[in-house]
Write an enzyme that holds these catalytic residues in place. Structure first.
Site, PDB file in Angstrom:
ATOM      1  CG  MET A  80      -1.877   1.211   1.224  1.00  0.00           C
ATOM      2  SD  MET A  80      -2.951   1.316  -0.245  1.00  0.00           S
ATOM      3  CE  MET A  80      -4.162   0.033   0.131  1.00  0.00           C
ATOM      4  N   GLY A 101       5.444  -5.960  -8.043  1.00  0.00           N
ATOM      5  CA  GLY A 101       4.768  -7.107  -8.646  1.00  0.00           C
ATOM      6  C   GLY A 101       3.321  -6.801  -8.978  1.00  0.00           C
ATOM      7  CD  GLU A 122       9.211  -3.512  -4.520  1.00  0.00           C
ATOM      8  OE1 GLU A 122       9.533  -2.316  -4.511  1.00  0.00           O
ATOM      9  OE2 GLU A 122       8.017  -3.890  -4.617  1.00  0.00           O
ATOM     10  CG  ASN A 173      16.013   2.549 -13.454  1.00  0.00           C
ATOM     11  OD1 ASN A 173      17.118   2.120 -13.097  1.00  0.00           O
ATOM     12  ND2 ASN A 173      15.100   2.934 -12.576  1.00  0.00           N
ATOM     13  CE  LYS A 211      12.749   0.228 -16.998  1.00  0.00           C
ATOM     14  NZ  LYS A 211      11.818  -0.218 -15.937  1.00  0.00           N
ATOM     15  CG  ASP A 267      12.936  12.925 -20.177  1.00  0.00           C
ATOM     16  OD1 ASP A 267      14.089  12.462 -20.316  1.00  0.00           O
ATOM     17  OD2 ASP A 267      12.710  14.067 -19.716  1.00  0.00           O
ATOM     18  CB  ALA A 301       3.832   2.733 -10.821  1.00  0.00           C
ATOM     19  CB  ALA A 302       6.792   5.547 -15.164  1.00  0.00           C
ATOM     20  N   GLY A 303       7.942   2.650 -14.601  1.00  0.00           N
ATOM     21  CA  GLY A 303       8.705   1.487 -15.039  1.00  0.00           C
ATOM     22  C   GLY A 303       7.909   0.202 -14.930  1.00  0.00           C
ATOM     23  CG  ASP A 304       6.525  -1.186 -11.261  1.00  0.00           C
ATOM     24  OD1 ASP A 304       7.595  -1.781 -11.452  1.00  0.00           O
ATOM     25  OD2 ASP A 304       6.214  -0.664 -10.168  1.00  0.00           O
ATOM     26  CE  LYS A 354      -5.448   9.931 -16.275  1.00  0.00           C
ATOM     27  NZ  LYS A 354      -6.532   8.946 -16.511  1.00  0.00           N
TER      28      LYS A 354
END
Length: 308
Positions: free
Chosen positions: A13, A42, A141, A185, A221, A224, A250-253, A286
Site C-alpha cells: 500500500m 509485482g 521486492e 533503468n 529505459k 524521457d 510506477a512508470a517502469g512497472d 497522473k
C-alpha cells in the site's frame, strides 16, 4: 492454460505525500497533500498487464490487515487472477512511503512486511501455474532466493522470463543467464554493469555486457529520453514520448506490464517497446501507482495521435 502472464512479486500500500522538495537529513518539511494508492512492483506490473487486457495471474503474499483486502480488490478490478495470493499470519502487508516533489520525481522507502515471508517452498507450490504461462515476470521486492527458484522452474519448463532488476542490487550470473528479457533503468543497469548509462551509446555498451552474461534481450529505459532495445540482431532506439509529468511512480512497472502484454500478443520487439513506452508515458501524467495506469483504449488513442 491458467494465464499467459504470471507475476511473482510484491504488493504494497503506497502512502504518498506531495512536497515542494525532498527534506535534507534531519529536516522536517510540511507536505501539501496525502493519498494512498495500491502499489508494489509485482502488483503494479500485474495490474498494468490486466488493465491492458492481458490474461494475467499473480502469486504474492499479504498480511492480516485492512490493506490486504484493498490490494486484492484492486487487482481483481483489473481482471488479474488472485487465487494464488496467501495471507501470512502475524505479518503486515507491505507498505511504501513515497514523497513526490514539484517536478514529479519520487523518493520511496519500502517496508516489505509479508512480501519477505516468501520462501523457495512457497514458489514450488505453484510450479504448475508457472509451467502453463507464456511469460513469467519477476522483480526484486521479494527474497532473491525465491526469484532464483521461480526462474529455475520457468527455465525447466521453457517459460520465458522477464526480469525487472529493481530495487537495484548485485545479481548472480546464475540468475542473469536464465533471463530472456531484462528491463533496467539507468540506475539499475549501472548497478549490474558498472557503466554509467546516460545516452544511447552508453546504453548499448552496457546492454552488450549484459548480453554476454546470457540475457536474451536487454531493454534499457532512459527515462524521457526513450528506450534502447538490444538483442542478438543488434540495437534499436525508440525516442521518448513528450508528456507533462505529474508523478513518475510506477512508470517502469507500467512499462514492464505493457511490454509483456505486447510480447504474448506476438508483437515484434520494436512494436512491444513502442507500446510499452506509450503506456509508461501516460502513467506519469497522473498521480498514484496503479491508479495512474492507462487501459487499452486510452493507450491506442494516445499512440494514434503521436507523430510517426
Amino acid at each position: 492454460m491458467i494465464a499467459d502472464i504470471v507475476v511473482i512479486g510484491s504488493l504494497n500500500m503506497d502512502m504518498v505525500v506531495r512536497v515542494d522538495r525532498r527534506p535534507e537529513q534531519g529536516e522536517t518539511l510540511l507536505g501539501r497533500d496525502f493519498f494512498m494508492s495500491p502499489g508494489g512492483k509485482g502488483a503494479n506490473q500485474a495490474y498494468a498487464a490486466g488493465k491492458l487486457g492481458a490474461s494475467v495471474a499473480m502469486i504474492g503474499q499479504l498480511g492480516e490487515d485492512l490493506f490486504a483486502g484493498q490490494l486484492l480488490n484492486n487487482l481483481s478490478d483489473a481482471r488479474v487472477e488472485t487465487r494464488y495470493m496467501e495471507k501470512v499470519q502475524g505479518q503486515s502487508s507491505g507498505v511504501a512511503l513515497i514523497t513526490i516533489d514539484s517536478e514529479g520525481d519520487n523518493s520511496i522507502i519500502v517496508a516489505p512486511g509479508a512480501n519477505f515471508s516468501f520462501t523457495p517452498a512457497t514458489i514450488r507450490k505453484y510450479e504448475e501455474v508457472i509451467r502453463q504461462a507464456k511469460i513469467l515476470m519477476l522483480q526484486l521486492e521479494i527474497p532473491l532466493e525465491c526469484v532464483m527458484e521461480a526462474a529455475r522452474i520457468a527455465k525447466a519448463h521453457k517459460v520465458q522470463i522477464l526480469l525487472d532488476p529493481a530495487p537495484a542490487q548485485p545479481l548472480p550470473d546464475e540468475l542473469l543467464c536464465m533471463v530472456d528479457y531484462i528491463v533496467p533503468n539507468e540506475a539499475e543497469i549501472a548497478q549490474l554493469t558498472g557503466i554509467q548509462v546516460m545516452d544511447e551509446p552508453s546504453a548499448i555498451e552496457a546492454s552488450l555486457l549484459l548480453r554476454n552474461k546470457g540475457i536474451g534481450t536487454v531493454v534499457s529505459k532512459l527515462g524521457d529520453q526513450g528506450v534502447v532495445v538490444t538483442d542478438a540482431s543488434g540495437s534499436i532506439f525508440i525516442p521518448g514520448m513528450k508528456v507533462d509529468a505529474v508523478d513518475t511512480t510506477a512508470a517502469g512497472d507500467a512499462f514492464a506490464g505493457a511490454f509483456a502484454t505486447a510480447l504474448v500478443e506476438g508483437r515484434s520487439l520494436k512494436d512491444a517497446a513502442y507500446f510499452a513506452n506509450a503506456v509508461g508515458a501516460l502513467t506519469v501524467t497522473k498521480p498514484g501507482a496503479q491508479a495512474s495506469m492507462p487501459d487499452r483504449q486510452l493507450t491506442e488513442s494516445f499512440i494514434k495521435a503521436l507523430p510517426r
